[in-house]
Design a protein around this motif. Sequence first.
Motif, PDB file in Angstrom:
ATOM      1  N   TRP A 180      67.866  62.980  86.014  1.00 19.16           N
ATOM      2  CA  TRP A 180      66.993  62.489  84.924  1.00 19.16           C
ATOM      3  C   TRP A 180      67.657  61.337  84.173  1.00 19.16           C
ATOM      4  O   TRP A 180      67.005  60.382  83.744  1.00 19.16           O
ATOM      5  N   THR A 181      68.934  61.456  84.046  1.00 19.17           N
ATOM      6  CA  THR A 181      69.636  60.347  83.350  1.00 19.17           C
ATOM      7  C   THR A 181      69.521  59.059  84.129  1.00 19.17           C
ATOM      8  O   THR A 181      69.292  57.986  83.556  1.00 19.17           O
ATOM      9  N   LYS A 182      69.602  59.179  85.426  1.00 26.31           N
ATOM     10  CA  LYS A 182      69.474  57.981  86.250  1.00 26.31           C
ATOM     11  C   LYS A 182      68.066  57.385  86.131  1.00 26.31           C
ATOM     12  O   LYS A 182      67.882  56.169  86.060  1.00 26.31           O
ATOM     13  N   VAL A 183      67.046  58.319  86.099  1.00 22.39           N
ATOM     14  CA  VAL A 183      65.652  57.826  86.015  1.00 22.39           C
ATOM     15  C   VAL A 183      65.425  57.076  84.698  1.00 22.39           C
ATOM     16  O   VAL A 183      64.821  55.998  84.656  1.00 22.39           O
ATOM     17  N   VAL A 184      65.971  57.672  83.623  1.00 25.14           N
ATOM     18  CA  VAL A 184      65.808  57.011  82.310  1.00 25.14           C
ATOM     19  C   VAL A 184      66.519  55.671  82.281  1.00 25.14           C
ATOM     20  O   VAL A 184      66.012  54.670  81.776  1.00 25.14           O
ATOM     21  N   ARG A 185      67.677  55.656  82.790  1.00 23.18           N
ATOM     22  CA  ARG A 185      68.447  54.409  82.786  1.00 23.18           C
ATOM     23  C   ARG A 185      67.752  53.329  83.603  1.00 23.18           C
ATOM     24  O   ARG A 185      67.688  52.161  83.215  1.00 23.18           O
ATOM     25  N   ILE A 186      67.219  53.794  84.782  1.00 21.03           N
ATOM     26  CA  ILE A 186      66.508  52.808  85.620  1.00 21.03           C
ATOM     27  C   ILE A 186      65.272  52.282  84.880  1.00 21.03           C
ATOM     28  O   ILE A 186      64.960  51.087  84.903  1.00 21.03           O
ATOM     29  N   GLY A 187      64.553  53.180  84.174  1.00 20.20           N
ATOM     30  CA  GLY A 187      63.349  52.737  83.420  1.00 20.20           C
ATOM     31  C   GLY A 187      63.707  51.762  82.337  1.00 20.20           C
ATOM     32  O   GLY A 187      63.016  50.745  82.132  1.00 20.20           O
ATOM     33  N   LEU A 188      64.792  52.078  81.608  1.00 15.75           N
ATOM     34  CA  LEU A 188      65.210  51.148  80.545  1.00 15.75           C
ATOM     35  C   LEU A 188      65.606  49.798  81.120  1.00 15.75           C
ATOM     36  O   LEU A 188      65.286  48.734  80.544  1.00 15.75           O
ATOM     37  N   GLY A 189      66.284  49.886  82.234  1.00 22.73           N
ATOM     38  CA  GLY A 189      66.692  48.618  82.841  1.00 22.73           C
ATOM     39  C   GLY A 189      65.515  47.776  83.271  1.00 22.73           C
ATOM     40  O   GLY A 189      65.487  46.539  83.071  1.00 22.73           O
ATOM     41  N   ILE A 190      64.486  48.479  83.869  1.00 27.66           N
ATOM     42  CA  ILE A 190      63.294  47.725  84.293  1.00 27.66           C
ATOM     43  C   ILE A 190      62.560  47.126  83.086  1.00 27.66           C
ATOM     44  O   ILE A 190      62.102  45.975  83.110  1.00 27.66           O
ATOM     45  N   SER A 191      62.492  47.912  81.990  1.00 28.06           N
ATOM     46  CA  SER A 191      61.812  47.418  80.790  1.00 28.06           C
ATOM     47  C   SER A 191      62.511  46.193  80.216  1.00 28.06           C
ATOM     48  O   SER A 191      61.880  45.200  79.828  1.00 28.06           O
ATOM     49  N   ILE A 192      63.829  46.297  80.169  1.00 27.46           N
ATOM     50  CA  ILE A 192      64.586  45.132  79.640  1.00 27.46           C
ATOM     51  C   ILE A 192      64.400  43.924  80.532  1.00 27.46           C
ATOM     52  O   ILE A 192      64.248  42.795  80.060  1.00 27.46           O
ATOM     53  N   LEU A 193      64.363  44.191  81.824  1.00 25.74           N
ATOM     54  CA  LEU A 193      64.173  43.078  82.755  1.00 25.74           C
ATOM     55  C   LEU A 193      62.791  42.460  82.573  1.00 25.74           C
ATOM     56  O   LEU A 193      62.633  41.225  82.582  1.00 25.74           O
ATOM     57  N   ILE A 194      61.774  43.339  82.358  1.00 25.33           N
ATOM     58  CA  ILE A 194      60.413  42.818  82.127  1.00 25.33           C
ATOM     59  C   ILE A 194      60.366  41.990  80.852  1.00 25.33           C
ATOM     60  O   ILE A 194      59.759  40.911  80.799  1.00 25.33           O
ATOM     61  N   LEU A 195      61.051  42.501  79.800  1.00 19.82           N
ATOM     62  CA  LEU A 195      61.057  41.749  78.539  1.00 19.82           C
ATOM     63  C   LEU A 195      61.759  40.404  78.708  1.00 19.82           C
ATOM     64  O   LEU A 195      61.310  39.379  78.173  1.00 19.82           O
ATOM     65  N   LEU A 196      62.862  40.457  79.428  1.00 19.03           N
ATOM     66  CA  LEU A 196      63.592  39.194  79.629  1.00 19.03           C
ATOM     67  C   LEU A 196      62.776  38.187  80.421  1.00 19.03           C
ATOM     68  O   LEU A 196      62.858  36.971  80.189  1.00 19.03           O
ATOM     69  N   VAL A 197      61.962  38.718  81.346  1.00 20.04           N
ATOM     70  CA  VAL A 197      61.143  37.808  82.146  1.00 20.04           C
ATOM     71  C   VAL A 197      59.902  37.372  81.373  1.00 20.04           C
ATOM     72  O   VAL A 197      59.469  36.214  81.444  1.00 20.04           O
TER      73      VAL A 197
END
Length: 342
Positions: free
Chosen positions: A16-33
């Motif tokens: 679950w920690t990995k899933v959350v981290r991956i989601g946060l990373g994708i969100s940050i990447l979307i925001l950055l893009v």
Amino acid sequence: MENAIEHQSNQVAPLWTKVVRIGLGISILILLVAYPCYIQVSEGTSVVVTRFGKPTRQLMEPGAYFKLPWPIEDARVVDLRQHVFNTPYTATLTHDRRNVVLSTFVVWNVDDPLLFLQSAGSVEAVSAKIDGMVTAAKNTRMGGYDLSALVSTDSTQLQTQRIEQQLLQDVQQDVRKKFGIQILQIGINRIAYESSNVSAVLAQMKAEREAAAKQLRALGEKDANAIRDDAVVRSEEILRDGRLEAGRIRAEAEQKVSEIYAHAHLRDPEFYRYWRSLEALKRSLGSDSTIILRTNDGFMDLLTDPPPVPQAGAPSSLSATSADRTTQFPPGNTQATVERQP
């Protein structure tokens, strides 16, 4: 058994920690893009979007817009609010060869953001261009006006507003075509003079005041003369009416006197002549006169030989009282009294 459950929990938690981290990373990447693709146009501003340096569109209405991320597209924000630019003091010659120093203000705003960015690019750059155009217009226009058009104690000679309108007309069209801005107003801030012109300006103001005072004195003298002439005419009219009235009264009195004399002559012509002679003698002698005559002189016949007294039974129309038939000399002189008996 407990150890097995604890071992299974330890294996689930990292997942679950990995899933959350991956989601946060994708969100940050979307925001950055997504953030470089977001454009916010505020009220009073405009945005010009360029692609590889070439303008593609300009956004005039407030709101959120999309663009390709940098370095593909870029956004330049332009302030559409009004700007006030004060030009520095510039010397110019008037039509009467007076050197005057003027400072003007210019109110302008951006009307075409794309042309503004392509021609000037900044407020400071376009202000410098406006300064040069306004200075040229001032030198041209002031050559057609005398100094009294700017400074005068007579408000009818001032042409300040007209000069400002002409400056606006001279500059407005060019700045719109060249820089994409709109000149809203041009006004004269301050007027200064060189030291050599101060005495000339004061002399001009003094001459204008003296001319105004002379005009006021002339108007006052004109009114005073009109009042005096009207008074003279009015007094002459009053005197004329008085003379006419006096003449009329005098004529009526003389007419009545003549009627009385005529009536007296009709009643007793002999006594009338006697009475008239006595009146002439009274006027001739006066109160302080002394005359020595012989008693047989004709002048004293009136006293020594009076006319006969009318007899009784005369017509009623010729009757008169004793007072009517009495004539008295001045005191101290010879007196004669003739009375008619009823």
